[in-house]
Design an enzyme around this catalytic site. Sequence first.
Site, PDB file in Angstrom:
ATOM      1  N   HIS A 183      50.762  43.777  38.392  1.00 30.95           N
ATOM      2  CA  HIS A 183      49.605  44.493  37.821  1.00 30.95           C
ATOM      3  C   HIS A 183      48.363  43.610  37.655  1.00 30.95           C
ATOM      4  O   HIS A 183      47.662  43.724  36.651  1.00 30.95           O
ATOM      5  CB  HIS A 183      49.996  45.104  36.476  1.00 30.95           C
ATOM      6  CG  HIS A 183      50.299  44.083  35.403  1.00 30.95           C
ATOM      7  ND1 HIS A 183      51.200  44.306  34.410  1.00 30.95           N
ATOM      8  CD2 HIS A 183      49.808  42.841  35.168  1.00 30.95           C
ATOM      9  CE1 HIS A 183      51.265  43.257  33.622  1.00 30.95           C
ATOM     10  NE2 HIS A 183      50.412  42.348  34.064  1.00 30.95           N
ATOM     11  N   HIS A 230      47.749  43.345  27.111  1.00 27.23           N
ATOM     12  CA  HIS A 230      47.379  41.923  27.178  1.00 27.23           C
ATOM     13  C   HIS A 230      46.316  41.614  26.130  1.00 27.23           C
ATOM     14  O   HIS A 230      45.146  41.407  26.473  1.00 27.23           O
ATOM     15  CB  HIS A 230      46.815  41.580  28.554  1.00 27.23           C
ATOM     16  CG  HIS A 230      47.769  41.800  29.690  1.00 27.23           C
ATOM     17  ND1 HIS A 230      48.045  43.042  30.212  1.00 27.23           N
ATOM     18  CD2 HIS A 230      48.492  40.920  30.424  1.00 27.23           C
ATOM     19  CE1 HIS A 230      48.897  42.910  31.216  1.00 27.23           C
ATOM     20  NE2 HIS A 230      49.194  41.643  31.370  1.00 27.23           N
ATOM     21  N   HIS A 364      54.221  33.988  38.014  1.00 25.37           N
ATOM     22  CA  HIS A 364      52.845  33.520  37.800  1.00 25.37           C
ATOM     23  C   HIS A 364      52.745  32.760  36.488  1.00 25.37           C
ATOM     24  O   HIS A 364      53.475  33.024  35.546  1.00 25.37           O
ATOM     25  CB  HIS A 364      51.795  34.629  37.887  1.00 25.37           C
ATOM     26  CG  HIS A 364      51.860  35.754  36.870  1.00 25.37           C
ATOM     27  ND1 HIS A 364      52.994  36.503  36.625  1.00 25.37           N
ATOM     28  CD2 HIS A 364      50.885  36.282  36.077  1.00 25.37           C
ATOM     29  CE1 HIS A 364      52.711  37.453  35.736  1.00 25.37           C
ATOM     30  NE2 HIS A 364      51.442  37.331  35.373  1.00 25.37           N
ATOM     31  N   GLU A 411      56.934  38.587  32.118  1.00 21.70           N
ATOM     32  CA  GLU A 411      56.652  40.036  32.226  1.00 21.70           C
ATOM     33  C   GLU A 411      57.782  40.775  32.942  1.00 21.70           C
ATOM     34  O   GLU A 411      57.964  41.981  32.763  1.00 21.70           O
ATOM     35  CB  GLU A 411      55.332  40.275  32.982  1.00 21.70           C
ATOM     36  CG  GLU A 411      54.100  39.912  32.170  1.00 21.70           C
ATOM     37  CD  GLU A 411      52.793  40.107  32.923  1.00 21.70           C
ATOM     38  OE1 GLU A 411      51.737  40.119  32.268  1.00 21.70           O
ATOM     39  OE2 GLU A 411      52.806  40.223  34.169  1.00 21.70           O
TER      40      GLU A 411
END
Length: 457
Positions: A183, A230, A364, A411
């Site tokens: 995302h 976030h 990431h 995530e």
Amino acid sequence: MALDKPYLDVPGTTIFDADQSRKGYWLNQFCMSLMKAENRERFKKDEAAYLTEWPMTDEQRAAVRARDLNWMMRTGGNIYFLSKLGATDGLSFQQMAGSMTGMTEQQYRDMMVHGGRSPEGNRYQGEGGDAQGPMSRSDAWMAWEKSHGSDLAEQVLAAEATAGKAADPAAHARITASVYSSHVPAIGAAIDHGKTEEPYWKPLFAGFEPSKQWMKEHMPDVVFLVYNDHATNFDLGVIPTFAIGTAAEFQPADEGYGPRPVPMVMGHPKLASHIAQSVIQQDFDLTLVNELKVDHGLTVPMNLLFGSPAAWPCKVIPFHVNVVQYPVPSGKRCFQLGQAIRRAIESYDEPLNVQIWGTGGMSHQLQGPRAGLINAEWDNRFLDRLIADPADLSTMPHIDYVREAGSEGIELVMWLIARGAMSDVAGSGKPPRVAHRFFHVPASNTAVGHLILENQL
Ligand code: DHB
Ligand code: FE
């Protein structure tokens, strides 16, 4: 199967559940506004004018003007909210409670002084106790009913409750597929600024073309969309581990660049409330969120799967998981939660086609000297295991995600919620069919992973 509401036959008692909360949402929010001195002042000066600022029903406004607490509760009010109105009028909790019993203030006080009301005869409706009679009602309420008929809000809820049920009493919602996607905000920016054909972005968007086609052919009624906020809607003031969006609509958030030019996300309050109640009754603690602005975590996967339509083609129930501040929930807990969500959805008495999406990841790291970490081999192994042996994958500890997939790779625990909701996990279906699998590096700082799994009956 409808949800169990054993509290409905407790006499003289209104339990504030999701149905009541939906009905009374603006009435209760109006009451909350009275916690500010300036609002109390304005309300006292001109009640009618102040009340028109709140999108309540006329009946709720009339109930407020009549100061009839039973009437207000009947239209969705909850005593802790209504007490702000009582406090504005200078009333104590004892005066407020007593006003609902048909007793005078003195009689009620005397009853309390003598040990309070007995539960004897007051546990079930129809027993012989002293709380069994008709509820006390103001003249204003009775006059209202004479001129308007019965409660409009009740009628709306009753109509909702029967909608879709008439045709087939065995009909219920079904999870037909799960979808997984990263995302990255830069993907949203590429869409919003017309850069999808640029060489950097083209291979990424090409990977989602088959998915968009698949989605057109398998369009659900509702997507249960697992994502993480976030530091957008939730700041450090309140950090819910699991939060379900129960509103009718969710505005795209302004994350600092201005809100993304995407349509309003339409929710499904009734299904969301049902899921919340069912999942909480299965011992998972959810935060109920009636006001929620959704960030890139939710809107970017929607663009990837639906493109950029003028209005989103189905309803969405946002489900937030805290992966920002530790402790974050374990993969195992997420996998079990997915199973509970499946039971909740499949117990909803309407034949809805529901997809569950898991978003975020893959590898990431957005911070520190280790930023930019990508582990394509680990990511692809994660995809293999998610498809073939999710129960085993769910036992992987957090530290493995962090070490191998970067700090933000955590995530990926959200994908286990979606996978846990598939029928093979419940023992009621074959392993899912992989309709599409895609992996691409990089998008901004991230390895993009994507899967579509169809339930096989
Ligand atoms: C990036 C990825 C994310 O998942 C996120 O939430 C923010 C930024 C990135 O790769 O830039
Ligand atoms: Fe993210």
